[in-house]
Design a protein around this motif. Structure first.
Motif, PDB file in Angstrom:
ATOM      1  N   ARG A 116     -11.457  12.606  11.131  1.00  0.00           N
ATOM      2  CA  ARG A 116     -12.328  12.342   9.988  1.00  0.00           C
ATOM      3  C   ARG A 116     -11.566  11.766   8.801  1.00  0.00           C
ATOM      4  O   ARG A 116     -12.160  11.225   7.871  1.00  0.00           O
ATOM      5  CB  ARG A 116     -13.077  13.604   9.581  1.00  0.00           C
ATOM      6  N   PHE A 117     -10.228  11.856   8.837  1.00  0.00           N
ATOM      7  CA  PHE A 117      -9.418  11.284   7.768  1.00  0.00           C
ATOM      8  C   PHE A 117      -8.876   9.899   8.128  1.00  0.00           C
ATOM      9  O   PHE A 117      -8.091   9.326   7.374  1.00  0.00           O
ATOM     10  CB  PHE A 117      -8.230  12.197   7.451  1.00  0.00           C
ATOM     11  N   SER A 118      -9.302   9.349   9.250  1.00  0.00           N
ATOM     12  CA  SER A 118      -8.687   8.102   9.724  1.00  0.00           C
ATOM     13  C   SER A 118      -8.914   6.932   8.776  1.00  0.00           C
ATOM     14  O   SER A 118      -8.120   5.992   8.749  1.00  0.00           O
ATOM     15  CB  SER A 118      -9.218   7.754  11.113  1.00  0.00           C
ATOM     16  N   GLY A 119      -9.983   6.947   7.987  1.00  0.00           N
ATOM     17  CA  GLY A 119     -10.234   5.865   7.048  1.00  0.00           C
ATOM     18  C   GLY A 119      -9.672   6.110   5.670  1.00  0.00           C
ATOM     19  O   GLY A 119      -9.825   5.264   4.770  1.00  0.00           O
ATOM     20  N   ASP A 120      -9.021   7.242   5.463  1.00  0.00           N
ATOM     21  CA  ASP A 120      -8.472   7.618   4.159  1.00  0.00           C
ATOM     22  C   ASP A 120      -6.977   7.349   4.174  1.00  0.00           C
ATOM     23  O   ASP A 120      -6.223   8.013   4.879  1.00  0.00           O
ATOM     24  CB  ASP A 120      -8.761   9.094   3.896  1.00  0.00           C
ATOM     25  N   PHE A 121      -6.521   6.378   3.375  1.00  0.00           N
ATOM     26  CA  PHE A 121      -5.126   5.963   3.427  1.00  0.00           C
ATOM     27  C   PHE A 121      -4.162   7.115   3.146  1.00  0.00           C
ATOM     28  O   PHE A 121      -3.167   7.287   3.859  1.00  0.00           O
ATOM     29  CB  PHE A 121      -4.893   4.830   2.429  1.00  0.00           C
ATOM     30  N   GLN A 130      -4.870  10.713   2.877  1.00  0.00           N
ATOM     31  CA  GLN A 130      -5.054  11.868   3.755  1.00  0.00           C
ATOM     32  C   GLN A 130      -4.727  11.532   5.214  1.00  0.00           C
ATOM     33  O   GLN A 130      -4.245  12.382   5.960  1.00  0.00           O
ATOM     34  CB  GLN A 130      -6.494  12.380   3.643  1.00  0.00           C
ATOM     35  N   GLY A 131      -4.972  10.303   5.600  1.00  0.00           N
ATOM     36  CA  GLY A 131      -4.703   9.906   6.972  1.00  0.00           C
ATOM     37  C   GLY A 131      -3.233   9.805   7.309  1.00  0.00           C
ATOM     38  O   GLY A 131      -2.869   9.685   8.483  1.00  0.00           O
ATOM     39  N   SER A 166       0.822  -1.205   0.000  1.00  0.00           N
ATOM     40  CA  SER A 166       0.000   0.000   0.000  1.00  0.00           C
ATOM     41  C   SER A 166       0.853   1.250   0.000  1.00  0.00           C
ATOM     42  O   SER A 166       0.521   2.249  -0.630  1.00  0.00           O
ATOM     43  CB  SER A 166      -0.924   0.003   1.222  1.00  0.00           C
ATOM     44  N   SER A 224       0.976   7.529  -6.447  1.00  0.00           N
ATOM     45  CA  SER A 224      -0.295   8.138  -6.816  1.00  0.00           C
ATOM     46  C   SER A 224      -0.089   9.540  -7.352  1.00  0.00           C
ATOM     47  O   SER A 224       0.902  10.211  -7.055  1.00  0.00           O
ATOM     48  CB  SER A 224      -1.204   8.194  -5.587  1.00  0.00           C
TER      49      SER A 224
END
Length: 374
Positions: free
Chosen positions: A228-233, A235-236, A11, A18
């Motif tokens: 709020r970004f914890s689930g965004d690989f 942005q987190g 990942s 990206s």
């Protein structure tokens, strides 16, 4: 303990490739050449000489010429056990953070703020919980390095992250630390609920690292994004930076926030923009800053999330740009546990030609010594 991000190597590779990571204004991209050349020696495990617990973190910081270590979770060993390797199974008590004074031996610390357990005392809580704010003794207050505010009064500041367990992260805050009878003591926590930066809106400043810059009047603190970004690989994984003059560390209005190379420092405006153009790091583990007299630059000591590798990167300014990482050691996880939290011990060699580094390996503190060359 503080939050820890686990990322797979596959990942990580995909994210670095990206389009977002290649933007021209990406402040998190490595730049320049890392000057570090090294050899590394494994020294052993670090333990307390006067107490006994399984622990993590141990970030070091100086107040009035003395260096202290701030721990995360400290799991007490059984009554009477003085060697953590000889502990018995089961839960024997714990505190969510603790404090020690370091020694001239990289494998020994002297625990402070101990209780009256006999024959082996155990650590008391360092950052106090407050029931008036709805906190319990199970709330976590993971802290990074102590940063000196005023030399004469032996006063410092600690940055911490309030972790309410099932309720999640609450916010990042600061505490006033006074050295009382030789022991750093949190005498005041700031904010109406014990923190300043609500994690639903703002970065968790200080969660990744905190540093009293020896070349200026400023204290710097790095932290991850709002929850709020914890689930965004992608942005987190970004980290954001704030700073304040040491003399104003307890005045939130005096903090400045770094909005990237183009935005610069903005006073009294916590980040309301997020992403590569205003962040300073991406995908780094918790760590510690030091200034290297040997290389005449800053070094960030950290572990790659999920990799068990100890990395060093360098910069001439704390806001970056930072050079590519150099891996100086690979740790083998104990019993399949987590390896994290790079801690520097610069007081052991002020010339900077060597740097002792510790890290957490499944609630054990392991220590290495890096020797530099040019």
């Amino acid at each position: 303990m503080l939050t820890k991000t686990l990322l797979s190597s596959l990942s990580i590779t995909a994210a670095l490739a990206s389009p977002l990571s290649k933007r021209a204004r990406d402040n998190t991209q490595a730049a320049g050449t890392n000057p570090i050349k090294f050899t590394t020696q494994f020294l052993g495990n670090q333990v307390a000489e006067n107490s006994c617990s399984h622990r993590d973190l141990g970030f070091t910081g100086k107040i009035k010429d003395k260096w202290y270590a701030v721990w995360g979770d400290a799991l007490w060993c059984a009554a009477g056990v003085s060697d953590p390797e000889k502990d018995t199974s089961g839960f024997h008590g714990m505190v969510r953070d603790a404090v020690s004074v370091v020694t001239g031996d990289p494998l020994k610390v002297h625990d402070l703020n101990l209780n009256k357990d006999s024959p082996v005392p155990h650590q008391n809580q360092f950052v106090p919980f407050n029931t008036a704010w709805g906190e319990t003794n199970m709330f976590g207050f993971g802290g990074t390095s102590l940063c000196e505010v005023d030399y004469n009064s032996a006063t410092g500041v600690v940055f911490y992250l309030v972790n309410a367990n099932e309720q999640g992260l609450k916010g990042a805050g600061v505490g006033k630390v006074e050295v009382l009878n030789g022991t750093p003591t949190v005498t005041k926590r700031f904010g109406s609920n014990g923190f300043w930066w609500d994690q639903s809106q703002f970065p968790r400043y200080g969660d990744v690292a905190a540093y009293r810059d020896e070349n200026s009047d400023f204290i710097y603190a790095w932290g991850g994004p709002p929850t709020r970004f914890s689930g965004d690989f992608v942005q987190g994984g970004y980290n954001y930076l704030t700073r304040v003059k040491a003399s104003s560390a307890f005045d939130m209005s005096q903090y400045e926030y770094y909005y990237g190379a183009s935005g610069g420092w903005i006073k009294n405006k916590p980040h309301d923009q997020f992403g590569a153009d205003v962040a300073v790091f991406w995908n780094v583990g918790q760590g510690q800053m030091v200034y290297s007299q040997f290389y005449k630059c800053y070094i960030f000591v950290h572990l790659g999330p999920g990799s068990s590798d100890v990395f060093l990167r360098t910069a001439t300014k704390l806001e970056g740009p930072w050079t590519p990482d150099v891996k100086v050691f690979h740790a083998t996880p104990n019993n399949g546990g987590l390896v994290y939290a790079g801690v520097a011990h610069p007081y052991l060699d002020t010339s900077g030609q060597t740097l002792v580094i510790s890290y957490t390996n499944n609630n054990k503190i392991e220590v290495i010594k890096v020797k530099f060359s040019k």
